[in-house]
Design a protein around this motif. Structure first.
Motif, mmCIF file in Angstrom:
data_model
loop_
_atom_site.group_PDB
_atom_site.id
_atom_site.type_symbol
_atom_site.label_atom_id
_atom_site.label_comp_id
_atom_site.label_asym_id
_atom_site.label_seq_id
_atom_site.Cartn_x
_atom_site.Cartn_y
_atom_site.Cartn_z
ATOM 1 N N ALA A 46 0.830 -1.211 0.000
ATOM 2 C CA ALA A 46 0.000 0.000 0.000
ATOM 3 C C ALA A 46 0.864 1.261 0.000
ATOM 4 C CB ALA A 46 -0.937 0.001 1.207
ATOM 5 N N GLU A 47 1.970 1.253 0.785
ATOM 6 C CA GLU A 47 2.873 2.406 0.808
ATOM 7 C C GLU A 47 3.540 2.594 -0.554
ATOM 8 O OE1 GLU A 47 4.376 2.460 5.486
ATOM 9 O OE2 GLU A 47 5.405 1.209 4.011
ATOM 10 N N ALA A 48 4.010 1.480 -1.140
ATOM 11 C CA ALA A 48 4.628 1.564 -2.463
ATOM 12 C C ALA A 48 3.607 2.053 -3.492
ATOM 13 C CB ALA A 48 5.175 0.197 -2.876
ATOM 14 N N GLY A 49 2.358 1.571 -3.371
ATOM 15 C CA GLY A 49 1.305 2.018 -4.277
ATOM 16 C C GLY A 49 1.049 3.502 -4.162
ATOM 17 N N ALA A 50 1.107 4.032 -2.926
ATOM 18 C CA ALA A 50 0.886 5.463 -2.722
ATOM 19 C C ALA A 50 2.003 6.283 -3.365
ATOM 20 C CB ALA A 50 0.797 5.770 -1.226
ATOM 21 N N VAL A 51 3.252 5.807 -3.247
ATOM 22 C CA VAL A 51 4.378 6.522 -3.853
ATOM 23 C C VAL A 51 4.231 6.530 -5.371
ATOM 24 C CG1 VAL A 51 6.871 6.491 -4.250
ATOM 25 C CG2 VAL A 51 5.961 6.058 -1.958
ATOM 26 N N VAL A 52 3.860 5.389 -5.949
ATOM 27 C CA VAL A 52 3.678 5.311 -7.396
ATOM 28 C C VAL A 52 2.508 6.178 -7.840
ATOM 29 C CG1 VAL A 52 3.087 3.774 -9.304
ATOM 30 C CG2 VAL A 52 4.725 3.015 -7.562
ATOM 31 N N ALA A 53 1.425 6.164 -7.046
ATOM 32 C CA ALA A 53 0.196 6.861 -7.439
ATOM 33 C C ALA A 53 0.326 8.374 -7.391
ATOM 34 C CB ALA A 53 -0.960 6.420 -6.533
ATOM 35 N N VAL A 54 1.171 8.902 -6.507
ATOM 36 C CA VAL A 54 1.211 10.359 -6.322
ATOM 37 C C VAL A 54 1.641 11.070 -7.594
ATOM 38 C CG1 VAL A 54 3.597 10.506 -5.461
ATOM 39 C CG2 VAL A 54 1.900 12.196 -4.739
ATOM 40 N N SER A 55 2.488 10.428 -8.399
ATOM 41 C CA SER A 55 2.907 11.039 -9.655
ATOM 42 C C SER A 55 1.707 11.317 -10.555
ATOM 43 C CB SER A 55 3.907 10.127 -10.375
ATOM 44 O OG SER A 55 4.225 10.633 -11.648
ATOM 45 N N SER A 56 0.843 10.323 -10.692
ATOM 46 C CA SER A 56 -0.340 10.501 -11.527
ATOM 47 C C SER A 56 -1.352 11.427 -10.873
ATOM 48 C CB SER A 56 -0.980 9.143 -11.820
ATOM 49 O OG SER A 56 -0.102 8.329 -12.558
ATOM 50 N N ILE A 58 -0.757 14.071 -8.974
ATOM 51 C CA ILE A 58 -0.324 15.438 -9.277
ATOM 52 C C ILE A 58 -0.585 15.748 -10.746
ATOM 53 C CG2 ILE A 58 1.673 16.977 -9.421
ATOM 54 C CD1 ILE A 58 0.712 16.487 -6.581
ATOM 55 N N GLY A 59 -0.313 14.758 -11.610
ATOM 56 C CA GLY A 59 -0.530 14.961 -13.031
ATOM 57 C C GLY A 59 -1.970 15.272 -13.371
ATOM 58 N N VAL A 60 -2.913 14.631 -12.675
ATOM 59 C CA VAL A 60 -4.334 14.862 -12.922
ATOM 60 C C VAL A 60 -4.683 16.325 -12.702
ATOM 61 C CG1 VAL A 60 -6.642 14.442 -11.991
ATOM 62 C CG2 VAL A 60 -5.137 12.525 -12.481
ATOM 63 N N PHE A 61 -4.182 16.899 -11.623
ATOM 64 C CA PHE A 61 -4.574 18.260 -11.265
ATOM 65 C C PHE A 61 -3.685 19.327 -11.894
ATOM 66 C CE2 PHE A 61 -6.272 15.638 -7.814
ATOM 67 C CZ PHE A 61 -7.606 16.005 -7.892
ATOM 68 N N ALA A 62 -2.540 18.925 -12.424
ATOM 69 C CA ALA A 62 -1.624 19.917 -12.993
ATOM 70 C C ALA A 62 -1.605 19.937 -14.511
ATOM 71 C CB ALA A 62 -0.203 19.665 -12.476
ATOM 72 N N SER A 63 -2.023 18.846 -15.151
ATOM 73 C CA SER A 63 -1.864 18.761 -16.602
ATOM 74 C C SER A 63 -2.696 19.805 -17.332
ATOM 75 C CB SER A 63 -2.227 17.364 -17.099
ATOM 76 O OG SER A 63 -3.595 17.082 -16.868
ATOM 77 N N PHE A 64 -3.917 20.040 -16.856
ATOM 78 C CA PHE A 64 -4.736 21.031 -17.553
ATOM 79 C C PHE A 64 -4.111 22.416 -17.447
ATOM 80 C CE2 PHE A 64 -6.473 21.300 -13.250
ATOM 81 C CZ PHE A 64 -6.682 22.653 -13.077
ATOM 82 N N TYR A 65 -3.469 22.696 -16.314
ATOM 83 C CA TYR A 65 -2.827 23.999 -16.158
ATOM 84 C C TYR A 65 -1.576 24.086 -17.025
ATOM 85 C CZ TYR A 65 -0.957 28.216 -14.046
ATOM 86 O OH TYR A 65 -0.477 29.487 -13.860
ATOM 87 N N ASN A 106 8.520 11.776 -6.518
ATOM 88 C CA ASN A 106 7.585 11.274 -7.519
ATOM 89 C C ASN A 106 6.429 12.244 -7.741
ATOM 90 O OD1 ASN A 106 7.441 9.198 -9.404
ATOM 91 N ND2 ASN A 106 5.869 8.102 -8.261
ATOM 92 N N ALA A 107 6.090 13.019 -6.702
ATOM 93 C CA ALA A 107 5.091 14.072 -6.889
ATOM 94 C C ALA A 107 5.613 15.121 -7.878
ATOM 95 C CB ALA A 107 4.751 14.720 -5.557
ATOM 96 N N LEU A 108 6.870 15.526 -7.710
ATOM 97 C CA LEU A 108 7.474 16.492 -8.637
ATOM 98 C C LEU A 108 7.668 15.881 -10.026
ATOM 99 C CD1 LEU A 108 10.128 18.095 -6.250
ATOM 100 C CD2 LEU A 108 7.996 19.129 -7.070
ATOM 101 N N ASN A 109 7.953 14.587 -10.073
ATOM 102 C CA ASN A 109 8.031 13.880 -11.347
ATOM 103 C C ASN A 109 6.699 13.999 -12.091
ATOM 104 O OD1 ASN A 109 8.747 12.019 -13.427
ATOM 105 N ND2 ASN A 109 7.938 10.325 -12.211
ATOM 106 N N GLY A 110 5.595 13.801 -11.379
ATOM 107 C CA GLY A 110 4.276 13.941 -11.981
ATOM 108 C C GLY A 110 3.999 15.351 -12.451
ATOM 109 N N LEU A 111 4.478 16.349 -11.680
ATOM 110 C CA LEU A 111 4.269 17.753 -12.067
ATOM 111 C C LEU A 111 5.016 18.072 -13.366
ATOM 112 C CD1 LEU A 111 3.200 20.584 -11.433
ATOM 113 C CD2 LEU A 111 5.258 20.963 -10.035
#
Length: 410
Positions: A46-56, A58-65, A106-111
């Protein structure tokens, strides 16, 4: 074909070449991230899943911008910020030794991805004649998969599942890519600036309302969320399952081969599939691809021999090609020219599927255990096919829109 290739702008070739080496460097490490966290930092699935998921996420909320701001300040400014930022992110990955640091990186990676991807696709659309756009978008898609053919193999050879070397290499590659983009834009100063506003440019909220009222676009977007959900299970849940499965030894090694097989099959089948499906309404390949990805999930969960996993990869890959080869052209056709970056950016909301995939998969592995593979992957398949009703509605809308008759006959 040769005539079309000669008409491709040098900046397009730079982006395609950068995509090959960027994806090669990234796929040395990112696909193995959840395995690395579980094996060496002793995180839970679950922790590994959260780390992987955060990239996407952030991408969901930042891509339109990211797409919208490229319409406002210009494509090249956004590309410079994102690609050099990406370089710093991968250097940060290389230095990380705590789960929370990986989470932040990974959050910044998604951004960075959320800014770079819609902007680069919008730039390709800006400088490519309409008759060459299907070619250029599929060259970009092929470039992604050429990189992914070799990246995981290089990653296993370099031992990147046990060190930060792959992240360091990716940082150097993206730094070099950024320098090359600077040189190219200096040679083509007329490209990549802010789009003329005419004094009445829409605000971000107004631009989002325009895309939100486009029914065809919204049906495609919602349907693609479920397509991407099914696609996201491959890199997240399947990777963890291969490591945790009581039926598989050396799961990380075999998963690396599966990633490379996926990319090889894409390169083999992409051209004939694109040539075939271009005859049909563009939503129909998405429906067929969604169904094949769901079937591949059932294969992964029901059989435990290596050859059946490889068969599942082939089925999955054909579905992937059907889902993704026509989407960029479709979005470009739907988009209003002065909001092209915004449309590509809003389409990034399909990455919500990539957010849900590692979270749902990690939760199922945690609660049911890897031994319950048949049940887990049946649930994953069921969630994937939820996109078919929306894609069918999009198909019906496209049939009513006269602007798509030429595309269907292409």
């Amino acid at each position: 074909m040769n005539t079309q290739l000669k008409q491709i702008h040098p900046l397009c070739w730079t982006i395609i070449a950068g995509t090959i080496f960027g994806r090669m460097a990234t796929s040395m490490s990112i696909p193995f991230l959840s395995i690395y966290l579980i094996k060496f930092l002793h995180s839970t699935p679950a922790e590994a899943g959260a780390v992987v998921a955060v990239s996407s996420l952030i991408g969901v909320f930042a891509s339109f911008y990211g797409g919208y701001i490229s319409d406002v300040i210009g494509r090249k400014s956004v590309l410079f910020i994102s690609v050099f930022g990406w370089s710093l992110v991968f250097f940060g990955f290389a230095a990380a030794d705590r789960i929370w640091v990986f989470f932040m990186m990974n959050a910044l990676n998604g951004l960075c991805r959320a800014m770079f991807e819609p902007t680069s696709r919008a730039l390709l659309a800006d400088i490519t004649p309409r008759e060459n756009k299907l070619l250029i978008f599929n060259l970009r898609y092929a470039a992604i998969n050429i990189g992914v053919v070799f990246g995981p193999l290089l990653g296993m050879w370099l031992g990147t599942t046990q060190s930060g070397l792959g992240f360091l290499i990716a940082g150097i590659v993206y730094l070099s890519y950024g320098v090359l983009l600077v040189v190219q834009f200096l040679a083509h100063r007329e490209i990549g600036g802010a789009m003329p506003s005419g004094g009445d440019r829409l605000t971000l909220s107004e631009a989002l309302r325009v895309t939100g009222k486009d029914r065809t676009f919204m049906y495609v977007l919602i349907g693609m969320i479920f397509c991407v959900l099914g696609y996201g299970y491959f890199d997240s849940t399947l990777a963890q399952y291969m490591e945790m499965s009581p039926y598989v030894t050396d799961g990380a090694k075999w998963f690396g081969y599966m990633i490379s097989l996926n990319a090889v099959v894409v390169l083999i089948v992409q051209y004939p599939i694109v040539k075939f499906v271009s005859r049909f309404s563009p939503a129909l390949p998405l429906i067929a691809g969604n169904l094949l990805v769901a079937i591949s999930m059932l294969v992964f969960g029901s059989f435990h021999q290596i050859w059946t996993f490889m068969l599942g990869v082939v089925i999955f890959t054909i579905g992937e090609v059907l889902m993704f080869t026509m989407t960029d052209v479709l979005v470009d056709r739907i988009a209003k020219p002065d909001l092209r970056g915004t449309y590509f950016g809003v389409f990034g909301f399909n990455n919500f599927g990539n957010v849900l995939a590692p979270l749902l998969g990690g939760l199922l592995l945690n609660s049911l255990g890897a031994a319950s593979a048949a049940l887990i992957f049946a649930i994953l398949a069921l969630t994937t096919v939820c996109g078919i009703p929306f894609l069918f509605r999009a198909h019906r809308q496209l049939q009513r829109t006269s602007g798509y008759t030429d595309h269907q006959a292409a």
